[in-house]
Design an enzyme around this catalytic site. Structure first.
Site, short mmCIF file in Angstrom:
data_model
loop_
_atom_site.label_atom_id
_atom_site.label_comp_id
_atom_site.label_asym_id
_atom_site.label_seq_id
_atom_site.Cartn_x
_atom_site.Cartn_y
_atom_site.Cartn_z
N HIS A 16 0.84 -1.19 0.00
CA HIS A 16 0.00 0.00 0.00
C HIS A 16 0.88 1.25 0.00
O HIS A 16 1.93 1.29 0.65
CB HIS A 16 -0.92 0.01 1.22
N SER A 49 -6.35 3.69 -6.11
CA SER A 49 -5.79 4.44 -4.97
C SER A 49 -5.83 5.94 -5.22
O SER A 49 -6.11 6.73 -4.31
CB SER A 49 -4.35 3.99 -4.69
N GLU A 51 -9.37 7.07 -4.60
CA GLU A 51 -9.72 7.03 -3.18
C GLU A 51 -9.09 8.20 -2.43
O GLU A 51 -9.76 8.87 -1.62
CB GLU A 51 -9.25 5.70 -2.58
N GLN A 52 -7.83 8.47 -2.70
CA GLN A 52 -7.17 9.57 -1.99
C GLN A 52 -7.74 10.92 -2.44
O GLN A 52 -7.93 11.83 -1.61
CB GLN A 52 -5.66 9.51 -2.21
N VAL A 86 -9.85 5.50 3.41
CA VAL A 86 -10.05 6.95 3.37
C VAL A 86 -11.49 7.33 3.04
O VAL A 86 -11.94 8.41 3.42
CB VAL A 86 -9.08 7.61 2.36
#
Length: 475
Positions: free
Chosen positions: A375, A392, A395-396, A431
């Site tokens: 990760h 990712s 998501e961030q 998150v």
């Protein structure tokens, strides 16, 4: 990896925790399907070419077949259903304006032309109940297939058209498939698995299943620990109705099937219980009494079959391609999940997540540590260099980590470095469950935990991230 992994065919998931809104016509809160089983004249009998007399569903509870002999009393009980019980039931339903679906045994229909005329005059749907009212469980496939074909042919001759619905009752493990292959049916009812219709893949395409009932069924007058009086039957139907009607008021409308047999409910000591129930149900608003044909047409229009690649039916390469990135850079987890005993219950986000998580949880600590280390840091160097996976990155960004102030970025970098130095793997958090201040607060709080605690928490967060990712792509 096995060439052919185990697959579990039974569907234990069904509609899942949130069943669909049935959206019955005119906002009905419950659909009621009254089914009249017409079997008299189609049961086991030497006159019908059978080896023994009938022993099922009569006033003689616990009866046994008489090999090579006719059973006068049994025949008389069945005769009552055709001679008197049918017409008493016919008068009650037509007088109340309640439509019915008939499960008609083809040979029984052929021996009762006036009853068939009465069904047609009442506008009842006449579905097929097989060629004869006998067990199918020990039939060879070719024999059962031939019986289904013969039932369809005789049904069309007797009623004027082929049956559009099918229910065998005393079925084999092959019956549904064979019926789907041999008949052009709008619905099949050899199922007792739900309070709503559903789709099942049979003979190469989705088939509509309208589940039937063995509990809200007068057959329990003829079974041990069944209904002893009409009041028992009425109370059971009323309680079933009240439960489903309340669910309909709460926006979760269901259907109630009621199974009737002419030789059982048609007796004077039982018919009044059915009348009391019909009066009770008709006294409520939003009750849709419907033939199964109407229920099928409605469901087909409002809830067509969902078409998607079912994980339990995927080959290994397709499964790994679809789910190999759910746990970051760890396709071995998807490979292990594919080899598990998957089935229809795994054809959803929760099901695939459970299979993936099982493989992750049973892996040794060092292998799980590799997953944690795969990760990226939150808002770290990989993000700045645009080297995160697409998932990712999204998501961030969704948590606002792609738009940090200089001070925020410096704080994340400081925390990332301190966390990895203390625990040996990146700080991991789902998150999408938090906003930016919440993520920072969790970061600062968890930094002080011991490494064993953080390892367990990080593994839990990895599973949560996987769950959220799967919910984006599966039902």
């Amino acid at each position: 990896m096995p060439d052919t992994p185990p697959r579990y065919p039974r569907d234990l998931r069904g509609h899942g925790p949130v069943p669909p809104d049935a959206r019955w016509p005119d906002g009905a809160r419950i659909a009621i399907s009254v089914v009249v089983n017409f079997e008299e004249g189609g049961e086991n009998c030497l006159l019908h070419g059978d080896a023994a007399s009938e022993a099922f569903l009569s006033e003689i509870v616990g009866a046994q077949p008489w090999p090579g002999q006719r059973h006068w009393n049994m025949e008389q009980i069945y005769d009552y259903g055709a001679r008197a019980g049918f017409w008493r039931l016919h008068r009650l339903l037509t007088g109340a304006g309640v439509p019915a679906t008939v499960y008609g045994v083809a040979t029984a229909l052929a021996r009762a032309p006036e009853a068939v005329a009465g069904m047609r005059a009442a506008g009842w749907e006449i579905a097929s109940h097989g060629l004869k009212w006998i067990e199918h469980r020990d039939m060879a496939e070719a024999e059962e297939r031939a019986a289904i074909r013969a039932a369809i042919r005789l049904h069309a001759e007797v009623t004027g058209s082929p049956p559009r619905g099918w229910y065998t009752g005393r079925c084999s493990m092959d019956t549904l498939r064979l019926a789907a292959e041999e008949g052009d049916f709008d619905w099949l009812s050899d199922a007792y698995d739900d309070d709503l219709p559903h789709w099942m893949d049979l003979a190469g395409r989705p088939r509509l299943i309208i589940p039937y009932t063995l509990d809200a069924n007068d057959m329990r007058f003829a079974t041990a620990q069944g209904f002893n009086t009409g009041n028992h039957f009425f109370a059971y139907l009323k309680d079933s109705f009240d439960c489903l009607y309340a669910e309909g008021l709460a926006g979760k409308a269901k259907m109630l099937s009621i199974g009737l047999h002419c030789r059982l409910i048609g007796r004077p000591g039982r018919i009044m219980a059915l009348k009391r129930f019909l009066d009770y149900a008709l006294g409520h608003e939003g009750v849709w009494f419907a033939r199964r044909a109407e229920i099928a047409a409605h469901w087909r229009a409002e809830h067509p079959p969902a078409v998607f690649a079912r994980p339990s039916e995927m080959g290994r390469d397709a499964f790994v391609a679809a789910f190999g990135g759910i746990f970051e850079h760890s396709p071995w987890i998807a490979e292990g999940a594919w080899a598990l005993e998957l089935g229809p219950a795994h054809d959803c986000a929760t099901g695939v997540h459970n299979a993936l998580a099982r493989v992750f949880r049973r892996a040794p600590p060092d292998r799980r540590l590799d997953v944690l280390r795969a990760h990226p840091d939150l808002a770290g160097k990989l993000a700045a260099a645009r080297r995160l996976t697409r998932t990712s990155t999204a998501e961030q960004a969704g948590a606002g980590l792609d738009a940090l102030t200089d001070a925020e970025r410096a704080r994340f970098t400081e925390l990332n470095d301190a966390y990895v130095a203390r625990h040996g793997f990146p700080f991991i958090i789902a998150v999408r469950d938090h906003d930016k201040p919440g993520i920072l607060a969790a970061f600062e709080r968890r930094l002080g935990n011991d490494s064993d605690t953080e390892f367990a928490e990080a593994c839990a967060q990895v599973e949560r991230i996987a769950e959220l990712r799967l919910k984006d792509i599966l039902p």
